[in-house]
Scaffold this motif. Sequence first.
Motif, short mmCIF file in Angstrom:
data_model
loop_
_atom_site.label_atom_id
_atom_site.label_comp_id
_atom_site.label_asym_id
_atom_site.label_seq_id
_atom_site.Cartn_x
_atom_site.Cartn_y
_atom_site.Cartn_z
N THR A 179 0.83 -1.21 0.00
CA THR A 179 0.00 0.00 0.00
C THR A 179 0.86 1.25 0.00
OG1 THR A 179 -1.76 1.19 1.18
CG2 THR A 179 -0.13 0.06 2.53
N GLU A 181 -0.96 4.01 0.99
CA GLU A 181 -1.90 4.82 1.76
C GLU A 181 -2.34 4.04 2.99
OE1 GLU A 181 -3.79 7.65 3.36
OE2 GLU A 181 -2.97 8.07 1.37
N PRO A 269 -7.52 -2.02 8.25
CA PRO A 269 -8.72 -1.68 7.46
C PRO A 269 -9.87 -2.62 7.77
CG PRO A 269 -6.75 -1.77 6.08
CD PRO A 269 -6.36 -2.34 7.41
N ASN A 271 -13.25 -4.31 6.58
CA ASN A 271 -14.19 -4.71 5.53
C ASN A 271 -15.12 -5.76 6.14
OD1 ASN A 271 -13.47 -3.34 3.00
ND2 ASN A 271 -11.50 -4.40 3.25
N LYS A 281 -17.53 -1.43 3.12
CA LYS A 281 -16.40 -1.47 2.20
C LYS A 281 -15.37 -0.44 2.64
CE LYS A 281 -14.08 -2.44 -1.59
NZ LYS A 281 -13.37 -3.72 -1.71
N PHE A 282 -14.16 -0.89 2.88
CA PHE A 282 -13.11 0.01 3.35
C PHE A 282 -12.74 1.02 2.27
CE2 PHE A 282 -8.53 0.98 3.78
CZ PHE A 282 -8.61 1.69 4.97
N ASN A 283 -12.62 2.27 2.70
CA ASN A 283 -12.23 3.34 1.77
C ASN A 283 -11.35 4.35 2.52
OD1 ASN A 283 -12.08 4.82 -0.59
ND2 ASN A 283 -13.90 6.04 -0.10
N ASP A 284 -10.28 3.80 3.18
CA ASP A 284 -9.37 4.62 3.97
C ASP A 284 -10.11 5.44 5.03
OD1 ASP A 284 -7.12 3.79 2.53
OD2 ASP A 284 -7.49 5.30 0.98
N ASP A 285 -11.12 4.83 5.66
CA ASP A 285 -11.91 5.60 6.60
C ASP A 285 -12.25 4.88 7.89
OD1 ASP A 285 -13.58 3.82 5.33
OD2 ASP A 285 -14.97 5.32 4.54
#
Length: 308
Positions: A179, A181, A269, A271, A281-285
């Motif tokens: 990654t 990020e 993360p 999920n 759904k993980f989205n950097d959050d």
Amino acid sequence: MANELDGFNFEQRHGKARVRVARVWRNKSDHIHSMVEWCVSISLLSDCVNSYVRDDNSDIVATDTMKNTVYVKAKECSEQLSAENFAILLARHFTSFYKQVTTAIVKIVEKPWERVHINGQPHEHGFKLGSEKHTAEVTVQKSGVLKLTSGIEGLSVLKTTKSGFEGFIRDQYTALPETRERMLATEVTALWRYSYESASSIPKNPLYFTERYLDVKKSLANTFFGPPKEGVYSASVQSTLFQMAKAVLNRFPDISFIQLKMPNIHFLPVNISSKDNTIVKFNDDVFLPTDEPHGSIEASLSRFWSKM
């Protein structure tokens, strides 16, 4: 202290650990109070072998005496001073006052009491407990030779972006995705050695090492985070650790060695999916914070002329 006894090598030392003392200084001119809370540990290398082999305690400095000495010497400090200076004061007392003592080792952990600010104004006598702790350890020999180290324990830092981990070895046991990020978090433990070799060579300012501690802490944090708007990219904890260590040695010429321990505290993360559809759904959050197990990363950096 090593001795040869009955064909054996015998080493011994004794001391008093975790002597807690708080000292308050009250400035009568402006009514500003200052305070510290220290946890002091003392270890003496001394010529008291007879207490071990002949039931003769006449050469022992009682550990209760060591405890009381901490309180008396704190009382005698009429002006505020650093943990390092207090450790040196204690160590020099034990090596000069007792002919049996050849070396004194004093370690101090300072509790992070910080002045309270009310409506932007510093409070005259109000304090709150911070997080990371200031440590100091001094070894003083009877000859006057000094070894001085300072440190930080529990400096927790985190950034939510500008961190990645790529290009590492992959084999049949590797499940970690690459990654560019991710969140990066660690709890820094730092230890640095000063180049001063005698008590007479240290700066005369009694708060010099307190100021240096704050400057080193600031340098470590600034290097970890980078500029406030753009930050700085971290290719790995290892890379960031090296940059932090190098920044300290580059900025402070009287520091000859630094050791950093920086566990990689993971934010995993999240999920969540069912058989039919994905619920989250993980989205950097959304992350799962966890500190067990964690990556263990540590290294030291020293100048070529350092004795470390």
